[in-house]
Design an enzyme around this catalytic site. Structure first.
Site, short mmCIF file in Angstrom:
data_model
loop_
_atom_site.label_atom_id
_atom_site.label_comp_id
_atom_site.label_asym_id
_atom_site.label_seq_id
_atom_site.Cartn_x
_atom_site.Cartn_y
_atom_site.Cartn_z
N HIS A 192 0.78 -1.20 -0.15
CA HIS A 192 0.11 0.13 0.06
C HIS A 192 0.95 1.24 0.27
CE1 HIS A 192 -3.27 -2.80 0.90
NE2 HIS A 192 -2.81 -3.30 1.83
N ILE A 207 -2.03 0.04 -3.86
CA ILE A 207 -3.59 0.11 -3.69
C ILE A 207 -3.98 0.52 -2.27
CG2 ILE A 207 -3.83 -1.58 -5.70
CD1 ILE A 207 -4.36 -3.71 -3.38
#
Length: 285
Positions: A192, A207
């Site tokens: 992330h 993401i």
């Protein structure tokens, strides 16, 4: 690799200690988009202590991460978070000390090459009075662990979404740095944050955490069905169906059927349903 039923049955954690403060409550609210408009007086109580700070109920899922999955023997590199369910036994305080117990509640063998489904349960109690605050169940697909001879099945049945237009749709554009902000709650998975790690996983950029999207949906339901009265939420369930990229516009469609609020979230720009089969149960607390 296959997992062992005896190992799963023995995978338990008892009385793991956690604590959180008002700062954590405000950080979580900010990380799911609360306070994006600083003049929105309905959301301000979630990000500013002012008269009385409130909590976003889905914060519960980041407050007691016991790491039970690492005790199951499953291949951690092939784990997929499939569903999150949350039961709130009483309204979530803005700070506190917790004692958490975790176990493998259910397990299903989908067969060799198809993986296994594990339902991991965590119940957190207030250390102050030893009474339960919340229970959450995380359903994971262990893609590398099927064919171990366990019970057949595919996990909990999904909640049905009504076949009619939604009663409300809430539209939120996520921040481009949303994943960097959300990871400060509990999950520092480099997927992330690090573009190189994301590329190795098959994504063109980092993401957003699935649980961040889950929190965004909670924000939408709070607005559309609760008038921001977070104490009314008694449960909040959803299935993860596609990733969200920071900067995406997320639309949460909401159906209100008495005490049950059904919901689904999508990213229209990519024609992607990102959360599905959502259900929130409301009470009169």
């Amino acid at each position: 690799m296959t997992i062992d039923m005896k190992v799963l049955e023995a995978a338990r954690i008892h009385d793991m200690k956690f604590s959180y403060t008002e700062r954590d409550a405000m950080l979580y609210a900010l990380s799911v988009g609360m306070g994006a408009d600083p003049l929105d007086v309905a959301e301000l109580p979630f990000v500013y202590e002012g008269e009385a700070l409130r909590t976003v109920p889905t914060m519960a899922v980041v407050l007691a991460s016991t790491g039970i999955i690492r005790k199951t023997g499953a291949d951690f590199t092939k784990i997929l978070h499939a569903e999150q369910r949350l039961v709130l036994h009483r309204p979530l305080p803005v700070n506190g000390e917790l004692l958490a117990d975790s176990r493998v509640a259910e397990v299903y063998d989908k067969g060799a090459g198809k993986g296994a489904v594990l339902v991991l349960e965590t119940t957190a109690r207030s250390a102050k009075d030893d009474q339960p605050l919340f229970t959450f169940l995380m359903t994971v697909l262990a893609r590398g662990d099927g064919g171990f001879g366990g019970p057949l099945g595919s996990g909990p049945a999904p909640h049905a979404i009504p076949d009619r237009p939604p009663d409300a749709s809430e539209v939120y554009r996520t921040r481009t740095d949303a994943a960097l902000l959300y990871r400060l709650n509990a999950d520092r998975n480099p997927l992330h944050a690090d573009p190189a790690v994301a590329a190795r996983a098959g994504f063109d950029r980092p993401i957003l955490h699935g649980l961040a999207t889950y929190g965004i949906a909670c924000r939408a339901v709070l607005k559309a069905a609760c008038d921001y009265d977070s104490a009314r939420m008694q449960s909040f369930d959803a299935r993860f169906s596609a990733p969200v990229y920071p900067g995406d516009e997320v639309v949460t469609d909401i159906w209100i059927e008495g005490a049950s609020v059904l919901f689904r979230a999508c990213v229209p720009a990519r024609d992607a349903v990102v959360l599905n089969n959502g259900r929130c149960v409301l009470g009169d607390r």
